[in-house]
Design a protein around this motif. Structure first.
Motif, short mmCIF file in Angstrom:
data_model
loop_
_atom_site.label_atom_id
_atom_site.label_comp_id
_atom_site.label_asym_id
_atom_site.label_seq_id
_atom_site.Cartn_x
_atom_site.Cartn_y
_atom_site.Cartn_z
N LEU A 147 43.59 33.22 49.29
CA LEU A 147 43.64 32.66 48.36
C LEU A 147 44.45 33.02 47.10
O LEU A 147 44.72 31.95 46.27
N ARG A 148 45.79 34.17 47.59
CA ARG A 148 46.78 33.38 47.13
C ARG A 148 47.03 32.36 47.12
O ARG A 148 48.36 32.06 45.98
N ARG A 149 47.03 32.13 48.39
CA ARG A 149 47.78 30.21 48.39
C ARG A 149 46.75 29.27 47.85
O ARG A 149 46.91 27.92 48.04
N GLU A 151 43.22 28.39 48.68
CA GLU A 151 43.38 28.05 49.55
C GLU A 151 41.23 27.51 49.46
O GLU A 151 40.51 27.03 49.00
N ALA A 152 40.80 28.67 47.34
CA ALA A 152 40.09 28.73 47.17
C ALA A 152 39.44 28.53 46.04
O ALA A 152 41.32 30.03 45.86
N ASP A 153 39.42 29.07 45.06
CA ASP A 153 39.12 29.47 43.84
C ASP A 153 38.25 30.86 43.85
O ASP A 153 38.74 31.69 42.98
N ILE A 154 37.04 31.12 44.76
CA ILE A 154 36.44 32.24 44.57
C ILE A 154 35.92 32.45 46.54
O ILE A 154 35.90 31.49 46.55
N ALA A 155 35.78 34.01 46.81
CA ALA A 155 35.38 33.80 47.98
C ALA A 155 34.27 34.55 48.00
O ALA A 155 34.38 35.47 47.20
N ILE A 156 32.89 34.14 48.51
CA ILE A 156 31.87 35.41 48.94
C ILE A 156 32.80 35.66 50.26
O ILE A 156 32.29 34.52 51.38
N ARG A 157 32.37 37.37 50.48
CA ARG A 157 33.35 37.78 51.72
C ARG A 157 32.10 38.66 52.34
O ARG A 157 31.17 39.43 51.59
N LEU A 166 42.57 41.50 43.98
CA LEU A 166 41.57 41.00 44.16
C LEU A 166 40.77 40.77 42.65
O LEU A 166 40.13 42.32 42.70
N VAL A 167 39.97 40.55 41.96
CA VAL A 167 39.22 40.58 40.89
C VAL A 167 37.20 40.25 41.41
O VAL A 167 37.98 39.02 41.86
N HIS A 280 40.75 35.10 42.62
CA HIS A 280 42.96 35.46 42.40
C HIS A 280 42.54 35.98 40.48
O HIS A 280 41.72 34.90 39.66
N PRO A 281 42.72 36.95 40.16
CA PRO A 281 43.22 37.17 38.55
C PRO A 281 43.80 36.27 38.31
O PRO A 281 43.81 36.66 36.88
N GLU A 282 45.07 35.18 38.32
CA GLU A 282 45.06 34.09 37.47
C GLU A 282 44.20 33.06 37.17
O GLU A 282 44.40 32.49 36.12
N LEU A 283 43.17 33.70 37.85
CA LEU A 283 42.21 32.89 37.43
C LEU A 283 41.02 33.24 36.67
O LEU A 283 39.39 32.47 36.29
N LYS A 284 40.74 34.36 37.06
CA LYS A 284 39.34 35.32 36.65
C LYS A 284 39.16 34.67 34.64
O LYS A 284 37.56 35.23 34.10
N ASP A 285 40.14 34.30 33.69
CA ASP A 285 40.37 33.91 32.38
C ASP A 285 39.26 32.46 32.83
O ASP A 285 38.75 32.24 30.76
N ALA A 286 39.93 31.94 33.33
CA ALA A 286 39.32 30.16 33.32
C ALA A 286 37.69 30.46 33.16
O ALA A 286 37.21 30.98 34.01
N ALA A 287 36.47 29.49 31.82
CA ALA A 287 35.83 29.97 31.90
C ALA A 287 34.74 29.00 32.66
O ALA A 287 33.42 30.18 33.11
N ARG A 288 35.10 28.43 33.58
CA ARG A 288 34.45 27.75 35.00
C ARG A 288 34.57 28.75 35.94
O ARG A 288 32.96 28.65 36.90
#
Length: 311
Positions: A147-149, A151-157, A166-167, A280-288
């Motif tokens: 996720l740092r690179r 390669e995906a926006d969200i991961a289900i692990r 990670l958030v 990724h923490p930088e994506l957590k505020d995006a509405a989608r």
């Protein structure tokens, strides 16, 4: 003076929403030791809150074992109501706060194929009807994407831990059993795992696969000459077991979703593994991303718990 009357629908409830959330969280995590941190409490505070809930209801909500808390009949009623209301509460909160302003765009989700096949369909249908402008792209991979690179926006692990930067949240604890093809209507008696190790009918993973705990467990416990077929993921192992080629280690939730399979063992304690939803923490505020994390997550947790309860 005229006395005020109470409408029948205005009867004071014994519990508030936070009480329902508490019961739901302890049920999901299986113990106070695992639930107190996600709830933002101390261990002793959570114990006192459970005592207060049971005191108000005048009945036990959990059977409190040394290693695991299990719901009583009364507890199941509280937990079921909380599960049903949670998505409604999240949706209402998002709409009231303005977060639900028709989010749109693509979300790339990394997830294992066994979760796609057996947990995601109903969850995706529910999410799609609520957020039609969010396009989800599923990426099935055995390895954990970076996720740092991005390669995906969200991961289900399915993993014991995730990087602490990670958030996200821990959704549920998944159990694992050894399964075989169902050959009749009756259930086979459960066997000790050690009794299965000498049988030459195992479906294993790739020879050089050692990244996951399941790879290492099979390599350590099952002799190589007892493996009749090797595959690269749980979904392929399930299909081969359904064909009668051999026995396979699989998530316990397939017991409900694949009637052709039946368990040979009880849940293997050393393989119980959390299911995570992270971004990724930088994506957590995006509405989608917010709508998927806040609506998709609880629904996925509920699906995993429902299948666990029925298996």
């Amino acid at each position: 003076m005229r006395q005020a009357t109470t409408h029948p629908d205005e009867r004071r409830l014994l519990l508030n929403w936070s009480d329902f959330q508490t019961v739901l969280a302890v049920s999901r995590h299986g113990s106070v030791a695992k639930a107190f941190a996600p709830l933002g409490m101390t261990h002793s505070t959570l114990l006192r809150k459970l005592d207060l809930i049971e005191s108000r209801l005048k009945t036990k909500v959990f059977n409190r074992g040394r290693l695991r808390y299990t719901l009583t009949a009364a507890g199941h009623e509280i937990e079921r109501a909380a599960r049903e209301f949670e998505p409604l509460a999240i949706g209402a909160e998002m709409r009231a706060s303005g977060a639900d302003l028709r989010p749109s765009g693509n979300v790339r989700v990394s997830v294992s194929s066994i979760v796609i096949d057996h947990l995601l369909p109903s969850v995706l249908a529910q999410f799609r009807s609520s957020f039609p402008d969010v396009q989800i792209e599923l990426v099935s991979t055995r390895e954990h994407v970076n996720l740092r690179r991005r390669e995906a926006d969200i991961a289900i692990r399915i993993a014991d831990t995730v990087p602490d930067w990670l958030v996200g949240r821990r959704l549920a604890d998944l159990q694992f059993k050894v399964f075989t093809r169902r050959t009749g209507r009756g259930k086979l008696p459960l066997q000790n795992i050690d009794d299965l190790m000498g049988q030459r009918r195992w479906i294993g993973f790739e020879h050089d696969a050692h990244d996951l705990k399941f790879d290492r467990w099979l390599a350590r416990r099952v002799p190589a000459d007892q493996v009749v077929l090797r595959v690269d993921n749980f979904s392929h192992a399930a299909n081969m077991a359904r064909a009668g080629i051999g026995i396979a280690l699989l998530p316990a939730f397939v017991e409900s979703s694949i009637p052709d399979l039946q368990p040979l063992t009880a849940s293997i304690e050393e393989l119980v593994t959390p299911l995570w939803l992270v971004t990724h923490p930088e994506l957590k505020d995006a509405a989608r991303i917010q709508v998927l994390m806040r609506a998709f997550g609880p629904a996925l947790a509920n699906a995993a718990i429902a299948l666990r309860a029925s298996s």
